[in-house]
Design a protein around this motif. Structure first.
Motif, short mmCIF file in Angstrom:
data_model
loop_
_atom_site.label_atom_id
_atom_site.label_comp_id
_atom_site.label_asym_id
_atom_site.label_seq_id
_atom_site.Cartn_x
_atom_site.Cartn_y
_atom_site.Cartn_z
N GLY A 101 4.22 8.59 -10.66
CA GLY A 101 4.73 9.95 -10.93
C GLY A 101 6.02 10.23 -10.19
O GLY A 101 6.97 10.80 -10.76
N ARG A 102 6.07 9.81 -8.92
CA ARG A 102 7.31 10.01 -8.15
C ARG A 102 8.45 9.20 -8.76
O ARG A 102 9.59 9.68 -8.84
CB ARG A 102 7.07 9.59 -6.71
N ALA A 103 8.17 8.00 -9.21
CA ALA A 103 9.21 7.16 -9.82
C ALA A 103 9.74 7.79 -11.11
O ALA A 103 10.95 7.79 -11.38
CB ALA A 103 8.67 5.76 -10.10
N ARG A 104 8.83 8.36 -11.93
CA ARG A 104 9.29 9.01 -13.17
C ARG A 104 10.15 10.24 -12.87
O ARG A 104 11.13 10.50 -13.57
CB ARG A 104 8.08 9.42 -14.01
N LEU A 105 9.79 11.00 -11.86
CA LEU A 105 10.60 12.16 -11.47
C LEU A 105 11.98 11.72 -11.01
O LEU A 105 13.00 12.33 -11.37
CB LEU A 105 9.89 12.96 -10.37
N TYR A 106 12.04 10.69 -10.20
CA TYR A 106 13.34 10.18 -9.75
C TYR A 106 14.17 9.70 -10.93
O TYR A 106 15.38 9.92 -11.00
CB TYR A 106 13.14 9.04 -8.75
N GLN A 107 13.51 9.00 -11.88
CA GLN A 107 14.24 8.48 -13.02
C GLN A 107 14.76 9.61 -13.92
O GLN A 107 15.88 9.57 -14.39
CB GLN A 107 13.34 7.55 -13.83
N ARG A 108 13.94 10.63 -14.12
CA ARG A 108 14.35 11.73 -14.99
C ARG A 108 15.53 12.49 -14.42
O ARG A 108 16.41 12.94 -15.16
CB ARG A 108 13.17 12.67 -15.21
N SER A 109 15.57 12.64 -13.10
CA SER A 109 16.66 13.38 -12.46
C SER A 109 17.78 12.47 -11.96
O SER A 109 18.70 12.96 -11.30
CB SER A 109 16.11 14.21 -11.29
N THR A 159 0.85 -1.19 0.00
CA THR A 159 0.00 0.00 0.00
C THR A 159 0.87 1.23 0.00
O THR A 159 2.00 1.23 0.49
CB THR A 159 -0.92 0.03 1.24
N GLN A 160 0.34 2.30 -0.57
CA GLN A 160 1.09 3.56 -0.66
C GLN A 160 1.22 4.17 0.73
O GLN A 160 0.23 4.36 1.45
CB GLN A 160 0.37 4.54 -1.60
N GLN A 161 2.43 4.44 1.13
CA GLN A 161 2.70 5.08 2.41
C GLN A 161 3.10 6.52 2.16
O GLN A 161 3.82 6.83 1.21
CB GLN A 161 3.85 4.35 3.14
N ARG A 162 2.62 7.38 3.04
CA ARG A 162 2.99 8.79 2.93
C ARG A 162 4.44 8.93 3.36
O ARG A 162 4.83 8.53 4.44
CB ARG A 162 2.10 9.66 3.81
N GLU A 163 5.23 9.51 2.50
CA GLU A 163 6.66 9.65 2.79
C GLU A 163 6.84 10.74 3.84
O GLU A 163 6.32 11.85 3.71
CB GLU A 163 7.41 10.04 1.50
N PRO A 164 7.55 10.45 4.90
CA PRO A 164 7.75 11.47 5.94
C PRO A 164 8.56 12.63 5.41
O PRO A 164 9.30 12.51 4.45
CB PRO A 164 8.53 10.71 7.03
N LEU A 222 -10.96 21.44 -4.26
CA LEU A 222 -10.26 20.65 -3.25
C LEU A 222 -11.27 20.04 -2.28
O LEU A 222 -12.33 20.64 -2.04
CB LEU A 222 -9.25 21.52 -2.52
N PRO A 223 -11.01 18.92 -1.65
CA PRO A 223 -9.78 18.12 -1.84
C PRO A 223 -9.80 17.32 -3.12
O PRO A 223 -10.86 16.91 -3.59
CB PRO A 223 -9.78 17.21 -0.62
N VAL A 224 -8.63 17.10 -3.68
CA VAL A 224 -8.48 16.30 -4.89
C VAL A 224 -8.00 14.91 -4.48
O VAL A 224 -7.03 14.78 -3.73
CB VAL A 224 -7.48 16.95 -5.86
N VAL A 225 -8.67 13.91 -4.96
CA VAL A 225 -8.31 12.54 -4.64
C VAL A 225 -7.37 12.02 -5.72
O VAL A 225 -7.72 12.01 -6.91
CB VAL A 225 -9.55 11.63 -4.54
N VAL A 226 -6.17 11.64 -5.33
CA VAL A 226 -5.18 11.09 -6.25
C VAL A 226 -4.90 9.65 -5.83
O VAL A 226 -4.59 9.39 -4.66
CB VAL A 226 -3.87 11.91 -6.23
N ARG A 227 -5.03 8.75 -6.74
CA ARG A 227 -4.80 7.34 -6.43
C ARG A 227 -3.33 7.12 -6.06
O ARG A 227 -2.44 7.77 -6.59
CB ARG A 227 -5.18 6.46 -7.61
N ALA A 228 -3.13 6.17 -5.16
CA ALA A 228 -1.77 5.90 -4.69
C ALA A 228 -0.88 5.42 -5.84
O ALA A 228 0.32 5.74 -5.89
CB ALA A 228 -1.79 4.85 -3.58
N GLY A 229 -1.44 4.65 -6.77
CA GLY A 229 -0.64 4.17 -7.89
C GLY A 229 -0.13 5.30 -8.76
O GLY A 229 1.01 5.30 -9.22
N GLU A 230 -0.98 6.33 -8.99
CA GLU A 230 -0.54 7.47 -9.79
C GLU A 230 0.57 8.24 -9.08
O GLU A 230 1.53 8.69 -9.71
CB GLU A 230 -1.73 8.39 -10.08
N THR A 231 0.42 8.38 -7.78
CA THR A 231 1.47 9.08 -7.02
C THR A 231 2.78 8.31 -7.08
O THR A 231 3.86 8.89 -7.28
CB THR A 231 1.03 9.25 -5.56
N ARG A 232 2.69 7.00 -6.93
CA ARG A 232 3.90 6.19 -6.97
C ARG A 232 4.59 6.27 -8.33
O ARG A 232 5.79 6.47 -8.44
CB ARG A 232 3.56 4.73 -6.62
#
Length: 433
Positions: free
Chosen positions: A331-339, A10-15, A319-329
Motif C-alpha cells: 500500500g505504501r509503495a502504491r501511494l508513493y508510485q501514484r504521487s 521483515t517489515q520495519q516501522r518507519e520512524p 481495534l486493534p486491527v492486525v494488518v500484515r506487513a506485506g499489505e502495508t508495504r
C-alpha cells in the motif's frame, strides 16, 4: 513500485523522522515532504477546469446579452451604426419633414398633428391591439416595420407572414412610392430573441402587394384600418444605414415616410406593454439567466459527484486491527508510485538498509551513516565514498533508477551479510567490487 523492498526482509516501522545522526538525511526527508510544483498542479487541475468552465459560461452570457447592443439600437434615428437609421432621418429633415422620436404612446399623441405619419418598429411586441387602435386616432398614415403576429391581427387580418425575402424585387404595383423605388433589396433580419422577422407577406382582399418575389411573397403591403392608410414593410434592413443605399431602398423609405409634414418615429418600449398583474422575477430578468443558472447547477452537481464519489460509507472495526506487513508495504509503495514520491521511497529503503547494516556489522542503532559506511567498506572492501553516495546522496529521477537503487541496496546487504559470515574468507581480493 510494489515489491521494491528486498525479498525476505521483515517489515520495519518507519520512524517519524530521520535520525539526527544520518548526515544530510534530514534535508532529504524535508525535500520529500514538501509538496512539489508538479504535485500541487495535479491537485489543482479539477479546480482549474471548473474555473475555465465558469469563465466560458460568463463570457457566453455576456455575448448573448450584449451581442446585439454592439451596433446600437436597431432603427434608431440617433444611431449612426450599421443597424441604425440616422442617415434616413437626416435626409428627411433636409427635405422639410419634421422628424420627432417617441418611446411611448403618450409621446406619440403629444408629437402628432393633423398631417402626421407614424413609423412603428416593435420587434419586442410591446404594443397590443389597443395600442394600435390609439395610433389610428392620431396618425394619418401608419408605417409598421416588420410587424409581428399581434400587429398583423390588429391592423391587417387578411395579411399573413410568408417568410424571409428572396432577394431583389421589383415594384409590381401602382403605389407611387413603389413606382419611384422601382427595385429594392430587402434582406432578412433577426430579432433580439433570436427569431427571424416576417420579411414578406401574403395579402388577400383589398390589400395591395408590392415587391413580390417567388411564390407571391410581397415585401410591402398597403391596406387600410379604421380609415387610415397602413403600410406593412417586411424588412427593416431597407431603412437601416447599411442598406439604405442599395438599389431603390432610399427612394422607398423617403417616399413612404415623407408623405406628410410630420413624421413620428415611434419605437415602443416596456412602458407601452400591457400589465395584467404584478411583475415577477422571470419577466424582469433577461432570457439567458434561466439557462445559465440551470447550467451552473448541473456543473455544481457534476463536480460534487465527481469529487465526492471517492468517499464511501464509514466502516466500523474493532481495534486493534492486525494488518500484515506485506499489505502495508504494498500500500505504501502504491501511494508513493501514484504521487511520484521517488525520493521519499528511496529514503524509506535507505533507512531500513542502514538499520540492518548496522546490525550486521555489530554497530548500535544510534550509529551514524558515516560510521556504518566505514564499517561496511572495511568488511566488504568497497569504496567508502561510493557507499555514502549509495546510502545518502544519490537521488533517483525515474522509476527505473529507483528500482536499480533498491536492487543495489539489497545486493549490498547480501554482500555485507556474506562477508560477516564466519565461513566467508577475509581476503579483500575476493570481495565483490
Amino acid at each position: 513500485m510494489t515489491g521494491i523492498l528486498p525479498p525476505g526482509t521483515t517489515q520495519q516501522r518507519e520512524p517519524a523522522s530521520v535520525p539526527a545522526s544520518v548526515p544530510t538525511g534530514e534535508d532529504a526527508v524535508a525535500a520529500a515532504v514538501s509538496p512539489t510544483v508538479r504535485r500541487t498542479a495535479r491537485r489543482a487541475v479539477p479546480w482549474i477546469v471548473l474555473g475555465v468552465i465558469a469563465l466560458l459560461v460568463a463570457l457566453s452570457s455576456l455575448a448573448l446579452g450584449a451581442g446585439r447592443s454592439i451596433g446600437g439600437d436597431p432603427l434608431s434615428t440617433t444611431n449612426p451604426g450599421p443597424v441604425g437609421s440616422k442617415a434616413l432621418a437626416q435626409v428627411l429633415g433636409q427635405q422639410g419633414v419634421t422628424v420627432k422620436t417617441a418611446a411611448s404612446l403618450a409621446q406619440v399623441r403629444d408629437a402628432a398633428g393633423d398631417d402626421t405619419t407614424v413609423l412603428v418598429y416593435d420587434p419586442e411586441g410591446n404594443l397590443d391591439h389597443e395600442g394600435y387602435d390609439q395610433l389610428t386616432s392620431v396618425a394619418s398614415t401608419i408605417v409598421v416595420v416588420e410587424p409581428h403576429f399581434a400587429a398583423l391581427q390588429a391592423l391587417a387580418p387578411t395579411v399573413h407572414a410568408a417568410g424571409e425575402p428572396g432577394g431583389v424585387a421589383s415594384a409590381g404595383c401602382d403605389l407611387p412610392a413603389a413606382q419611384r423605388a422601382a427595385r429594392i433589396d430587402p434582406r432578412a433580419t433577426t430579432n433580439t430573441d433570436g427569431t427571424s422577422a416576417p420579411g414578406t407577406f401574403r395579402a388577400s382582399g383589398d390589400a395591395t402587394a408590392c415587391f413580390e418575389g417567388s411564390g407571391g411573397r410581397a415585401s410591402l403591403v398597403e391596406t387600410s384600418y379604421q380609415g387610415r392608410t397602413v403600410y406593412l414593410l417586411g424588412s427593416a434592413a431597407v431603412l437601416m444605414n447599411d442598406g439604405i443605399d442599395r438599389l431603390g431602398n432610399a427612394a422607398l423609405g423617403l417616399n413612404l415616410l415623407g408623405e406628410h409634414r410630420t413624421l413620428v418615429w415611434y419605437l415602443p418600449g416596456l412602458i407601452d406593454r400591457s400589465v395584467s398583474g404584478p411583475a415577477d422575477l422571470a419577466s424582469l430578468t433577461p432570457g439567458w439567466v434561466t439557462p445559465v443558472v440551470i447550467l451552473l447547477t448541473l456543473v455544481f452537481v457534476a463536480a460534487a459527484v465527481w469529487r465526492g464519489r471517492r468517499f464511501g460509507p464509514l466502516v466500523v472495526e474493532h481495534l486493534p486491527v492486525v494488518v500484515r506487513a506485506g499489505e502495508t508495504r504494498e500500500g505504501r509503495a502504491r501511494l508513493y508510485q501514484r504521487s511520484s514520491a521517488r525520493l521519499r521511497a528511496a529514503d524509506a529503503l535507505r533507512i531500513g538498509t542502514i538499520g540492518r547494516l548496522s546490525t550486521i556489522v555489530g554497530l548500535p542503532r544510534a550509529a551514524t551513516t558515516d560510521e556504518v559506511a566505514e564499517a561496511v567498506a572495511a568488511l566488504t572492501g568497497r569504496d567508502h565514498a561510493a557507499l555514502l553516495l549509495l546510502l545518502v546522496d544519490e537521488h533517483p529521477r525515474s522509476d527505473r533508477e529507483l528500482i536499480d537503487l533498491s536492487d543495489r541496496l539489497a545486493e549490498l546487504e547480501r554482500a555485507t551479510a556474506a562477508a560477516a559470515s564466519p565461513d566467508h574468507p577475509r581476503s579483500t581480493g575476493r570481495m565483490e567490487p
